[in-house]
Design an enzyme around this catalytic site. Structure first.
Site, PDB file in Angstrom:
ATOM      1  N   LYS A  73     -39.345  -7.726 -13.959  1.00  0.00           N
ATOM      2  CA  LYS A  73     -39.376  -8.338 -12.616  1.00  0.00           C
ATOM      3  C   LYS A  73     -40.103  -7.495 -11.557  1.00  0.00           C
ATOM      4  O   LYS A  73     -40.695  -8.045 -10.640  1.00  0.00           O
ATOM      5  CB  LYS A  73     -37.952  -8.624 -12.128  1.00  0.00           C
ATOM      6  CG  LYS A  73     -37.281  -9.765 -12.859  1.00  0.00           C
ATOM      7  CD  LYS A  73     -35.936 -10.079 -12.243  1.00  0.00           C
ATOM      8  CE  LYS A  73     -35.211 -11.139 -13.038  1.00  0.00           C
ATOM      9  NZ  LYS A  73     -33.967 -11.594 -12.411  1.00  0.00           N
ATOM     10  N   ASP A 109     -34.127 -15.920  -7.420  1.00  0.00           N
ATOM     11  CA  ASP A 109     -32.774 -15.393  -7.677  1.00  0.00           C
ATOM     12  C   ASP A 109     -31.919 -15.493  -6.415  1.00  0.00           C
ATOM     13  O   ASP A 109     -30.748 -15.858  -6.466  1.00  0.00           O
ATOM     14  CB  ASP A 109     -32.845 -13.932  -8.131  1.00  0.00           C
ATOM     15  CG  ASP A 109     -33.337 -13.812  -9.565  1.00  0.00           C
ATOM     16  OD1 ASP A 109     -33.088 -14.735 -10.369  1.00  0.00           O
ATOM     17  OD2 ASP A 109     -33.988 -12.797  -9.886  1.00  0.00           O
TER      18      ASP A 109
END
Ligand code: ATR
Length: 282
Positions: A73, A109
């Site tokens: 990420k 997220d």
């Protein structure tokens, strides 16, 4: 099922990636909307050493959308053409959209976490809610960003205090030691666990002893397997409202689905397949 060679590909990359529930959620959504004859979502394990080549491959193969999971990420950011402001602030990308050959990174997220929280709060949502965020890793960063954006009050509690302090400074919130939570828990409306306590080998652990969880608390555990972690079981037993981590997983996927397809996601279908799978595989 794909019927012709005129198919659009989406996928998730990570290492490992075999445990990912994203293919299940996205493909079920394609089926529900009757677009599974031209869209397919799959998974590819990408070792860290191959990340740059894999990202080049997205362009070469004209892959439309890519979900990014651990451990890529942060590192993936340097290989993209553009990163949106939110992902820059969170310093993590979990979503790549291929816009006519330009790879644009963003982060869903935080959206997943905030949607999960807001769906469980009745009227005034997160504004001015006193929130204890447990943990100071990558997941905490995305959630703290979202909480601040919703004007919640945030205090970070972490085992390693220095990490909490750095994060608190960056986001303009306060911090403390995880072990101090027990004497302070009564001051909070919401408790969010972002630590690894409650999953895998730590399945029987909880970041806070049951006696410090109160009926007035809303307790959100981002661990999604098991669906009901030790923390959530304890919280339920004292009558507190609980939010399962699977809701965050669901809504980060819902946001990605919409970015990849431009269509409104069939949320109930995605939730059903997710929970069925998790219940069967607990
Ligand atoms: P993620 O990206 O999922 O947030 P991470 O960055 O590895 O994962 O962060 C894991 C978090 O869980 C950290 O806050 C970590 O605390 P430390 O900063 O002290 O390492 C926390 N954590 C992991 N195991 C823990 C344990 N046994 N007790 C308390 N906290 C723990």
């Amino acid at each position: 099922m794909i019927k012709t060679a005129d198919a659009t590909i989406c996928l998730i990359i990570g290492d490992p990636v075999f445990h990912s529930l994203s293919p299940l959620m996205h493909n079920s959504a394609y089926r529900e909307l009757g677009i599974d004859d031209r869209l397919v979502y799959t998974a590819a394990r990408v070792e860290p050493a191959n990340l740059e080549d894999a990202i080049k491959g997205i362009k070469a193969l004209n892959i439309k959308g890519v979900s990014v999971t651990v451990p890529h990420k942060e590192k993936v950011m340097k290989y993209l053409d553009e990163i949106d402001e939110t992902a820059k602030t969170i310093k993590a990308v979990n979503t790549i959209v291929n816009k006519n050959g330009r790879l644009i990174g963003s982060n869903t997220d935080w959206t997943g976490a905030i949607e999960a929280l807001n769906n469980s709060l009745s009227t005034d949502k997160l504004r001015n809610k006193k929130t204890a965020v447990l943990g100071a890793g990558g997941a905490a960063r995305a959630i703290i960003y979202g909480l601040k954006r919703e004007n919640a009050y945030v205090k970070i509690f972490n085992r390693t205090i220095e990490k909490a302090e750095v994060l608190a400074e960056e986001f303009g919130v306060t911090s403390g030691k995880l072990s101090d939570l027990k004497k302070e828990s009564k001051n909070f409306d919401i408790i969010v666990n972002t630590t690894s306590l409650g999953m895998g080998k730590l399945k029987n652990s909880s970041p806070i002893a049951k006696e410090y969880v109160q009926r007035k608390h809303i307790v959100f555990d981002i661990v999604y397997n098991p669906i009901k972690t030790r923390l959530l079981k304890d919280a339920e037993s004292v009558g507190a409202q609980v939010i399962h981590g699977s809701e965050m997983l669901l809504y980060q996927g819902v946001a990605q689905f919409q970015m990849f397809t431009g269509l409104k996601a069939p949320v109930d279908t995605m939730r059903d397949v997710l929970y069925s799978y998790l219940r069967e595989n607990e």
